[in-house]
Design a protein around this motif. Structure first.
Motif, PDB file in Angstrom:
ATOM      1  N   SER B  26       0.812  -1.216   0.000  1.00 28.90           N
ATOM      2  CA  SER B  26       0.000   0.000   0.000  1.00 28.90           C
ATOM      3  C   SER B  26       0.848   1.270   0.000  1.00 28.90           C
ATOM      4  CB  SER B  26      -0.916  -0.034   1.217  1.00 28.90           C
ATOM      5  OG  SER B  26      -1.681   1.117   1.269  1.00 28.90           O
ATOM      6  N   ASP B  27       1.886   1.287   0.845  1.00 34.87           N
ATOM      7  CA  ASP B  27       2.752   2.468   0.946  1.00 34.87           C
ATOM      8  C   ASP B  27       3.433   2.765  -0.388  1.00 34.87           C
ATOM      9  OD1 ASP B  27       2.096   2.777   3.515  1.00 34.87           O
ATOM     10  OD2 ASP B  27       3.943   1.934   4.357  1.00 34.87           O
ATOM     11  N   LEU B  66       9.888   4.312  -9.586  1.00 31.56           N
ATOM     12  CA  LEU B  66      10.723   3.278  -8.973  1.00 31.56           C
ATOM     13  C   LEU B  66      11.594   3.865  -7.871  1.00 31.56           C
ATOM     14  CD1 LEU B  66      11.797   1.059 -11.992  1.00 31.56           C
ATOM     15  CD2 LEU B  66      10.169   0.569 -10.173  1.00 31.56           C
ATOM     16  N   LEU B  67      12.162   5.048  -8.143  1.00 34.21           N
ATOM     17  CA  LEU B  67      13.024   5.661  -7.139  1.00 34.21           C
ATOM     18  C   LEU B  67      12.230   5.980  -5.882  1.00 34.21           C
ATOM     19  CD1 LEU B  67      15.815   6.719  -6.466  1.00 34.21           C
ATOM     20  CD2 LEU B  67      15.095   8.947  -7.290  1.00 34.21           C
ATOM     21  N   ALA B  68      11.004   6.477  -6.085  1.00 33.54           N
ATOM     22  CA  ALA B  68      10.174   6.801  -4.925  1.00 33.54           C
ATOM     23  C   ALA B  68       9.902   5.555  -4.103  1.00 33.54           C
ATOM     24  CB  ALA B  68       8.855   7.418  -5.391  1.00 33.54           C
ATOM     25  N   TYR B  73      11.225   2.022   0.548  1.00 35.22           N
ATOM     26  CA  TYR B  73      11.708   0.723   1.042  1.00 35.22           C
ATOM     27  C   TYR B  73      12.914   0.890   1.948  1.00 35.22           C
ATOM     28  CZ  TYR B  73      13.773  -3.910   0.930  1.00 35.22           C
ATOM     29  OH  TYR B  73      14.323  -5.105   1.286  1.00 35.22           O
ATOM     30  N   PHE B  74      13.891   1.663   1.481  1.00 37.29           N
ATOM     31  CA  PHE B  74      15.084   1.840   2.305  1.00 37.29           C
ATOM     32  C   PHE B  74      14.765   2.627   3.567  1.00 37.29           C
ATOM     33  CE2 PHE B  74      17.401   0.822  -1.642  1.00 37.29           C
ATOM     34  CZ  PHE B  74      18.121  -0.241  -1.126  1.00 37.29           C
ATOM     35  N   GLY B  75      13.825   3.552   3.433  1.00 41.87           N
ATOM     36  CA  GLY B  75      13.390   4.284   4.620  1.00 41.87           C
ATOM     37  C   GLY B  75      12.857   3.345   5.670  1.00 41.87           C
ATOM     38  N   LYS B  76      12.096   2.347   5.218  1.00 43.02           N
ATOM     39  CA  LYS B  76      11.562   1.379   6.182  1.00 43.02           C
ATOM     40  C   LYS B  76      12.689   0.583   6.813  1.00 43.02           C
ATOM     41  CE  LYS B  76       6.819   0.665   4.870  1.00 43.02           C
ATOM     42  NZ  LYS B  76       5.796  -0.225   4.416  1.00 43.02           N
ATOM     43  N   LYS B  77      13.689   0.251   6.010  1.00 42.09           N
ATOM     44  CA  LYS B  77      14.794  -0.567   6.520  1.00 42.09           C
ATOM     45  C   LYS B  77      15.593   0.191   7.570  1.00 42.09           C
ATOM     46  CE  LYS B  77      13.941  -4.161   4.387  1.00 42.09           C
ATOM     47  NZ  LYS B  77      13.550  -5.362   5.088  1.00 42.09           N
ATOM     48  N   ILE B  78      15.784   1.481   7.360  1.00 39.80           N
ATOM     49  CA  ILE B  78      16.604   2.234   8.318  1.00 39.80           C
ATOM     50  C   ILE B  78      15.736   3.036   9.262  1.00 39.80           C
ATOM     51  CG2 ILE B  78      18.542   2.355   6.719  1.00 39.80           C
ATOM     52  CD1 ILE B  78      17.819   5.266   6.239  1.00 39.80           C
ATOM     53  N   ASN B  79      14.442   2.731   9.278  1.00 45.18           N
ATOM     54  CA  ASN B  79      13.519   3.364  10.212  1.00 45.18           C
ATOM     55  C   ASN B  79      13.512   4.882  10.090  1.00 45.18           C
ATOM     56  OD1 ASN B  79      11.567   3.425  12.105  1.00 45.18           O
ATOM     57  ND2 ASN B  79      12.938   3.253  13.858  1.00 45.18           N
ATOM     58  N   MET B  80      13.497   5.354   8.845  1.00 40.25           N
ATOM     59  CA  MET B  80      13.419   6.791   8.626  1.00 40.25           C
ATOM     60  C   MET B  80      12.492   6.993   7.444  1.00 40.25           C
ATOM     61  SD  MET B  80      16.113   9.716   8.675  1.00 40.25           S
ATOM     62  CE  MET B  80      16.424   9.084  10.247  1.00 40.25           C
ATOM     63  N   GLN B  81      11.609   7.954   7.541  1.00 42.57           N
ATOM     64  CA  GLN B  81      10.571   8.059   6.518  1.00 42.57           C
ATOM     65  C   GLN B  81      11.096   8.785   5.297  1.00 42.57           C
ATOM     66  OE1 GLN B  81       6.885   9.309   8.555  1.00 42.57           O
ATOM     67  NE2 GLN B  81       6.631   7.112   8.568  1.00 42.57           N
ATOM     68  N   LEU B  82      11.952   8.086   4.563  1.00 40.58           N
ATOM     69  CA  LEU B  82      12.544   8.691   3.365  1.00 40.58           C
ATOM     70  C   LEU B  82      11.495   8.945   2.293  1.00 40.58           C
ATOM     71  CD1 LEU B  82      15.940   6.872   2.883  1.00 40.58           C
ATOM     72  CD2 LEU B  82      15.484   9.214   3.543  1.00 40.58           C
ATOM     73  N   GLY B  83      10.454   8.153   2.292  1.00 37.60           N
ATOM     74  CA  GLY B  83       9.394   8.339   1.312  1.00 37.60           C
ATOM     75  C   GLY B  83       8.807   9.734   1.387  1.00 37.60           C
ATOM     76  N   LEU B  84       8.804  10.303   2.595  1.00 38.65           N
ATOM     77  CA  LEU B  84       8.266  11.660   2.772  1.00 38.65           C
ATOM     78  C   LEU B  84       9.044  12.665   1.937  1.00 38.65           C
ATOM     79  CD1 LEU B  84       7.378  12.181   6.518  1.00 38.65           C
ATOM     80  CD2 LEU B  84       5.891  12.160   4.534  1.00 38.65           C
ATOM     81  N   ALA B  85      10.362  12.470   1.863  1.00 40.46           N
ATOM     82  CA  ALA B  85      11.197  13.396   1.093  1.00 40.46           C
ATOM     83  C   ALA B  85      10.743  13.410  -0.365  1.00 40.46           C
ATOM     84  CB  ALA B  85      12.654  12.980   1.195  1.00 40.46           C
ATOM     85  N   ALA B  86      10.591  12.210  -0.926  1.00 37.09           N
ATOM     86  CA  ALA B  86      10.130  12.108  -2.310  1.00 37.09           C
ATOM     87  C   ALA B  86       8.743  12.719  -2.447  1.00 37.09           C
ATOM     88  CB  ALA B  86      10.119  10.644  -2.737  1.00 37.09           C
ATOM     89  N   LEU B  87       7.896  12.457  -1.463  1.00 31.28           N
ATOM     90  CA  LEU B  87       6.521  12.951  -1.491  1.00 31.28           C
ATOM     91  C   LEU B  87       6.500  14.476  -1.555  1.00 31.28           C
ATOM     92  CD1 LEU B  87       3.885  11.380  -1.343  1.00 31.28           C
ATOM     93  CD2 LEU B  87       3.745  12.007   1.049  1.00 31.28           C
ATOM     94  N   VAL B  88       7.322  15.091  -0.710  1.00 31.65           N
ATOM     95  CA  VAL B  88       7.367  16.558  -0.669  1.00 31.65           C
ATOM     96  C   VAL B  88       7.842  17.102  -2.013  1.00 31.65           C
ATOM     97  CG1 VAL B  88       8.578  18.505   0.363  1.00 31.65           C
ATOM     98  CG2 VAL B  88       7.669  16.709   1.815  1.00 31.65           C
ATOM     99  N   VAL B  89       8.889  16.475  -2.559  1.00 33.32           N
ATOM    100  CA  VAL B  89       9.423  16.941  -3.842  1.00 33.32           C
ATOM    101  C   VAL B  89       8.360  16.842  -4.929  1.00 33.32           C
ATOM    102  CG1 VAL B  89      11.066  16.424  -5.664  1.00 33.32           C
ATOM    103  CG2 VAL B  89      11.811  16.434  -3.282  1.00 33.32           C
TER     104      VAL B  89
END
Lengths: 295, 111
Positions: B26-27, B66-68, B73-89
């Motif tokens: 879903s994410d 794909l990058l998003a 995915y990597f954000g989940k692995k390192i427990n940081m919401q990296l997806g948010l960065a892409a989302l904001v951009v």
């Protein structure tokens, strides 16, 4: 000053120069890495005609994919929300079933009590009809007393067992040690019987010859009914003897005290123990004729 | 016009399609959606300004999505919401591109 601002606004709406300005700013902010389209400053290599012809297909394809993803995601989110609510519905349904079952249980219990009243009145009538009936009746009463089917009263002991009250201070300590288990109750009951208890009940459930005391999750099952702590064990018999049997050095109270399980003993001249009200069925055992007394 | 037609066909296709995305994805699907939206708006802007390039558009579309998803995915692995960065951009770019598109269209209308 207001005029000046308005002019600027107007220029932005109309002027080509401001468009360019915006594009440049956008590229500066986001960079080129993520860009799906060429920057404003990139050379216009493609002739406009070719660009126009190729435009439709790519965007069309991507739009189909986008729409597909959107509607699929909508559907999926809706479904996953629905599953949560349906599990809640299931819990409610089970709750109502349980309530119905409880009400039915209560009704059946009342019916049982009525039948018992009927039975005793029939027996009364039989008693008045002759000597033989009187003998049979006294025999029956004795048998019922021994089997634990009648309410009994007499001097005895009331034992209250509660789980350890103190918080477990040691980290990593197994909390299982600090609660009462079926074995603890079995030990107590065994001591009581050894000390001559004539009738025993646990939380009001009469112990019969066939009663089990068994662990059932966090509860204890007695006569297939479940009970939770604190456990109140009533025993009719020699209160002094039973009490000292439990308090014996190295005995059950001392052992359980290590884990903080509290056992209170209360002597009473008038302990009431209700009879067993459930059903008995002998599926395998049957009377062997021509042996013993035969009741 | 093609984009609206494509969107309609896509939505109908999605509604007709049996089965659902699993909950775990879903994410990723969510962020890919925003990436797709950004790509489409970007493409429309480029078209309006006459700078459209098909191969850049298509590759940008897939690589952004794909990058998003990879960032998430990597954000989940390192427990940081990296997806948010892409989302904001993506969201920022959608607004900016839309603003440019709007100005451009208004300009054309007035001419």
């Amino acid at each position: 000053m207001a005029d000046h601002e308005w002019n600027q606004e107007f220029e932005q709406e109309n002027g080509q120069s401001s468009d360019k300005q915006l594009s440049v700013r956008e590229d500066a902010v986001t960079g080129e890495v993520l860009d799906g389209n060429p920057p404003a400053s990139s050379p216009k290599e493609l002739p406009p005609v070719e660009a126009k012809r190729s435009f439709g297909f790519g965007v069309f394809l991507v739009c189909i994919l986008f729409g597909f993803l959107v509607s699929m995601q909508f559907k999926s989110v809706k479904v996953s929300n629905n599953t949560i609510t349906s599990s809640q519905l299931r819990a409610e349904e089970l709750q109502s079933l349980l309530n119905k079952e409880r009400a039915k249980n209560q009704e059946l219990y009342e019916e049982l009590l009525r039948s018992k009243d009927d039975l005793s009145s029939y027996r009364q009538m039989a008693l008045q009809s002759g000597d033989y009936a009187a003998v049979l009746n006294s025999e029956l009463t004795r048998a019922q007393l021994a089997a634990g089917f009648t309410d009994v009263v007499g001097p005895g002991l009331i034992i209250t067992m509660s789980d350890s009250a103190g918080q477990i201070t040691e980290s990593g300590a197994d909390s299982n040690y600090y609660i009462i288990h079926d074995n603890d109750i079995l030990q107590v009951v065994n001591e009581l019987r050894d000390a001559g208890a004539e009738a025993i009940s646990i939380n009001g459930e009469r112990l019969l010859a066939t009663s089990e005391i068994r662990c059932a999750g966090s509860t204890i099952s007695v006569n297939n009914n479940r009970y939770v702590a604190p456990y109140v064990i009533c025993a009719i018999g020699d209160a002094e003897g039973m009490s000292s049997a439990l308090r014996m050095r190295g005995g059950v109270i001392e052992q359980l005290a290590i884990w903080g399980i509290q056992i209170e003993l209360q002597k009473s001249d008038e302990v009431l123990i209700a009879g067993y009200t459930g059903k008995t069925s002998f599926q395998y055992a049957r009377e062997r004729l021509g042996e013993g007394e035969g009741e | 016009m093609a984009s609206i037609l494509g969107l309609a066909i896509g939505i109908l296709l999605g509604l007709w399609f049996p089965g659902y995305f699993p909950q775990i994805l879903s994410d990723y699907i969510g962020i890919m959606l925003v990436a797709c939206a950004d790509s489409i708006i970007g493409g429309l802007r480029a078209k309006a300004l006459g700078e459209y390039n098909e191969s850049i558009f298509i590759s940008g579309f897939f690589i952004n999505a794909l990058l998003a998803a990879a960032l998430t995915y990597f954000g989940k692995k390192i427990n940081m919401q990296l997806g948010l960065a892409a989302l904001v951009v993506f969201a920022t770019r959608i607004f900016q591109n839309l603003a440019i598109l709007r100005r451009n269209l208004l300009n054309l209308d007035s001419e």
